[in-house]
Design a protein around this motif. Structure first.
Motif, mmCIF file in Angstrom:
data_model
loop_
_atom_site.group_PDB
_atom_site.id
_atom_site.type_symbol
_atom_site.label_atom_id
_atom_site.label_comp_id
_atom_site.label_asym_id
_atom_site.label_seq_id
_atom_site.Cartn_x
_atom_site.Cartn_y
_atom_site.Cartn_z
ATOM 1 N N MET A 44 -5.114 52.594 12.236
ATOM 2 C CA MET A 44 -5.427 54.009 12.018
ATOM 3 C C MET A 44 -4.283 54.698 11.294
ATOM 4 S SD MET A 44 -7.081 55.040 15.717
ATOM 5 C CE MET A 44 -8.558 54.212 16.330
ATOM 6 N N LYS A 45 -4.582 55.279 10.143
ATOM 7 C CA LYS A 45 -3.548 55.961 9.372
ATOM 8 C C LYS A 45 -3.404 57.432 9.762
ATOM 9 C CE LYS A 45 -4.068 52.906 5.389
ATOM 10 N NZ LYS A 45 -4.366 52.811 3.929
ATOM 11 N N SER A 46 -4.478 58.034 10.232
ATOM 12 C CA SER A 46 -4.449 59.444 10.593
ATOM 13 C C SER A 46 -3.771 59.647 11.946
ATOM 14 C CB SER A 46 -5.877 59.996 10.647
ATOM 15 O OG SER A 46 -5.917 61.233 11.325
ATOM 16 N N GLN A 47 -2.780 60.518 11.976
ATOM 17 C CA GLN A 47 -2.114 60.833 13.245
ATOM 18 C C GLN A 47 -3.089 61.427 14.252
ATOM 19 O OE1 GLN A 47 0.991 60.726 14.854
ATOM 20 N NE2 GLN A 47 1.390 59.107 13.365
ATOM 21 N N LEU A 48 -4.008 62.266 13.777
ATOM 22 C CA LEU A 48 -4.960 62.875 14.698
ATOM 23 C C LEU A 48 -5.898 61.831 15.295
ATOM 24 C CD1 LEU A 48 -5.857 65.473 16.017
ATOM 25 C CD2 LEU A 48 -7.378 65.897 14.071
ATOM 26 N N HIS A 49 -6.313 60.855 14.487
ATOM 27 C CA HIS A 49 -7.156 59.785 15.017
ATOM 28 C C HIS A 49 -6.399 58.952 16.046
ATOM 29 C CE1 HIS A 49 -10.031 59.801 11.295
ATOM 30 N NE2 HIS A 49 -10.270 60.789 12.149
ATOM 31 N N ARG A 50 -5.138 58.670 15.776
ATOM 32 C CA ARG A 50 -4.327 57.891 16.711
ATOM 33 C C ARG A 50 -4.146 58.645 18.026
ATOM 34 N NH1 ARG A 50 -1.075 53.852 14.131
ATOM 35 N NH2 ARG A 50 0.691 54.266 15.509
ATOM 36 N N GLY A 52 -6.111 60.985 19.139
ATOM 37 C CA GLY A 52 -7.414 61.050 19.777
ATOM 38 C C GLY A 52 -7.740 59.769 20.519
ATOM 39 N N PHE A 53 -7.435 58.645 19.904
ATOM 40 C CA PHE A 53 -7.672 57.337 20.519
ATOM 41 C C PHE A 53 -6.934 57.226 21.847
ATOM 42 C CE2 PHE A 53 -7.066 52.761 20.986
ATOM 43 C CZ PHE A 53 -8.297 52.233 20.586
ATOM 44 N N LEU A 54 -5.676 57.651 21.863
ATOM 45 C CA LEU A 54 -4.891 57.591 23.095
ATOM 46 C C LEU A 54 -5.391 58.587 24.128
ATOM 47 C CD1 LEU A 54 -1.349 57.277 21.487
ATOM 48 C CD2 LEU A 54 -2.599 55.475 22.707
ATOM 49 N N SER A 55 -5.784 59.785 23.691
ATOM 50 C CA SER A 55 -6.265 60.783 24.652
ATOM 51 C C SER A 55 -7.516 60.301 25.362
ATOM 52 C CB SER A 55 -6.517 62.125 23.956
ATOM 53 O OG SER A 55 -7.686 62.104 23.160
ATOM 54 N N ILE A 56 -8.352 59.536 24.665
ATOM 55 C CA ILE A 56 -9.558 58.997 25.297
ATOM 56 C C ILE A 56 -9.183 58.053 26.434
ATOM 57 C CG2 ILE A 56 -11.500 57.419 24.903
ATOM 58 C CD1 ILE A 56 -11.742 58.853 22.103
ATOM 59 N N ARG A 57 -8.096 57.325 26.282
ATOM 60 C CA ARG A 57 -7.658 56.439 27.383
ATOM 61 C C ARG A 57 -7.198 57.257 28.594
ATOM 62 N NH1 ARG A 57 -9.884 54.456 23.084
ATOM 63 N NH2 ARG A 57 -10.305 52.239 23.422
ATOM 64 N N HIS A 58 -6.640 58.445 28.367
ATOM 65 C CA HIS A 58 -6.310 59.320 29.492
ATOM 66 C C HIS A 58 -7.581 59.846 30.158
ATOM 67 C CE1 HIS A 58 -1.932 59.514 29.064
ATOM 68 N NE2 HIS A 58 -2.124 59.481 27.755
ATOM 69 N N LEU A 59 -8.600 60.151 29.359
ATOM 70 C CA LEU A 59 -9.872 60.586 29.932
ATOM 71 C C LEU A 59 -10.505 59.464 30.753
ATOM 72 C CD1 LEU A 59 -11.454 62.556 26.939
ATOM 73 C CD2 LEU A 59 -10.425 63.498 29.010
ATOM 74 N N THR A 89 -16.531 60.430 22.249
ATOM 75 C CA THR A 89 -16.613 61.235 21.034
ATOM 76 C C THR A 89 -15.254 61.817 20.686
ATOM 77 O OG1 THR A 89 -17.828 63.045 19.953
ATOM 78 C CG2 THR A 89 -17.238 63.370 22.271
ATOM 79 N N HIS A 90 -15.066 62.102 19.388
ATOM 80 C CA HIS A 90 -13.804 62.684 18.902
ATOM 81 C C HIS A 90 -14.120 63.552 17.700
ATOM 82 C CE1 HIS A 90 -9.593 62.034 16.896
ATOM 83 N NE2 HIS A 90 -9.744 63.263 17.383
ATOM 84 N N SER A 91 -13.696 64.807 17.744
ATOM 85 C CA SER A 91 -13.843 65.713 16.606
ATOM 86 C C SER A 91 -12.606 66.603 16.524
ATOM 87 C CB SER A 91 -15.096 66.578 16.760
ATOM 88 O OG SER A 91 -15.237 67.478 15.663
#
Length: 211
Positions: A44-50, A52-59, A89-91
């Protein structure tokens, strides 16, 4: 920890939404990824995507799951190894998950943007929205319809399923918290209960397959 919202519409269903405000380094603390997910993350090149990916693991941790409990099928649909249903989901700065013990479930979050006016004809008949008062109301309504259809699509995960032709949402008024929908494809029909909400210029819908 910017957990934005938790909803438990029934004892078997929980929904969690995160507002991404932390750095990647802070979000990475305490998170252990599988080799497959680490490879996805590294790509993943986008910082926001990265983030977001990690935040989903916290969820997921809020629902008592870790990354190794999750796997993806050949269509990219996420599953939990214990058989509990999950959707992700991620937006932009929001991420969300919904987990369900008994019913298949899908979730979608979208930012309300005028871009949807240009693509609306691809997923819904525009003639149904002539009574809306102004452009802002039209954007909100179309975004809600899109989220409903995307949430249903995530449950069905059928290649070739058309948002315009195969997924139908029962009409609702702005401000309504509930509606229903259905997907029909090759002679089969699946029905859904849909829960709706809006916050900070975003829309969220989650779909529960009816029993």
């Amino acid at each position: 920890m910017p957990l934005y919202k938790t909803l438990e519409p029934s004892p078997e269903i929980s929904l969690h939404i995160w507002k991404i405000e932390e750095t990647e380094e802070d979000l990475a603390k305490g998170i252990e990824l599988t080799t497959h997910c680490q490879d996805r993350f590294n790509g993943m090149k986008s910082q926001l995507h990265r983030r977001g990916f990690l935040s989903i693991r916290h969820l997921m941790a809020l629902a008592d799951y870790v990354d190794r409990d999750l796997y993806y099928d050949e269509h990219g649909k996420p599953h939990l190894k214990d058989g509990t249903y999950i959707s992700i989901t991620h937006s932009h700065e929001f991420t969300g998950i919904v987990v369900s013990k008994g019913r298949e479930v899908g979730i979608d979050i979208e930012k309300q943007r005028d871009k949807i006016l240009r693509i609306a004809h691809k997923f819904t008949p525009l003639r149904e929205y002539r009574s809306l008062a102004n452009t802002d109301a039209l954007i909100r309504k179309l975004t809600l319809v899109w989220c409903c259809k995307e949430a249903i699509y995530k449950v069905c995960s059928i290649p070739g399923l058309s948002f315009l032709q195969n997924i139908i949402i029962r009409d609702f008024a702005l401000g309504d918290a509930h509606t229903t929908g259905k997907a029909h494809y090759k002679g089969k029909e699946i029905t859904f209960d849909l829960e709706l909400m809006e916050f900070e210029g975003f829309t969220c819908a989650h779909a529960l397959r009816t029993k």
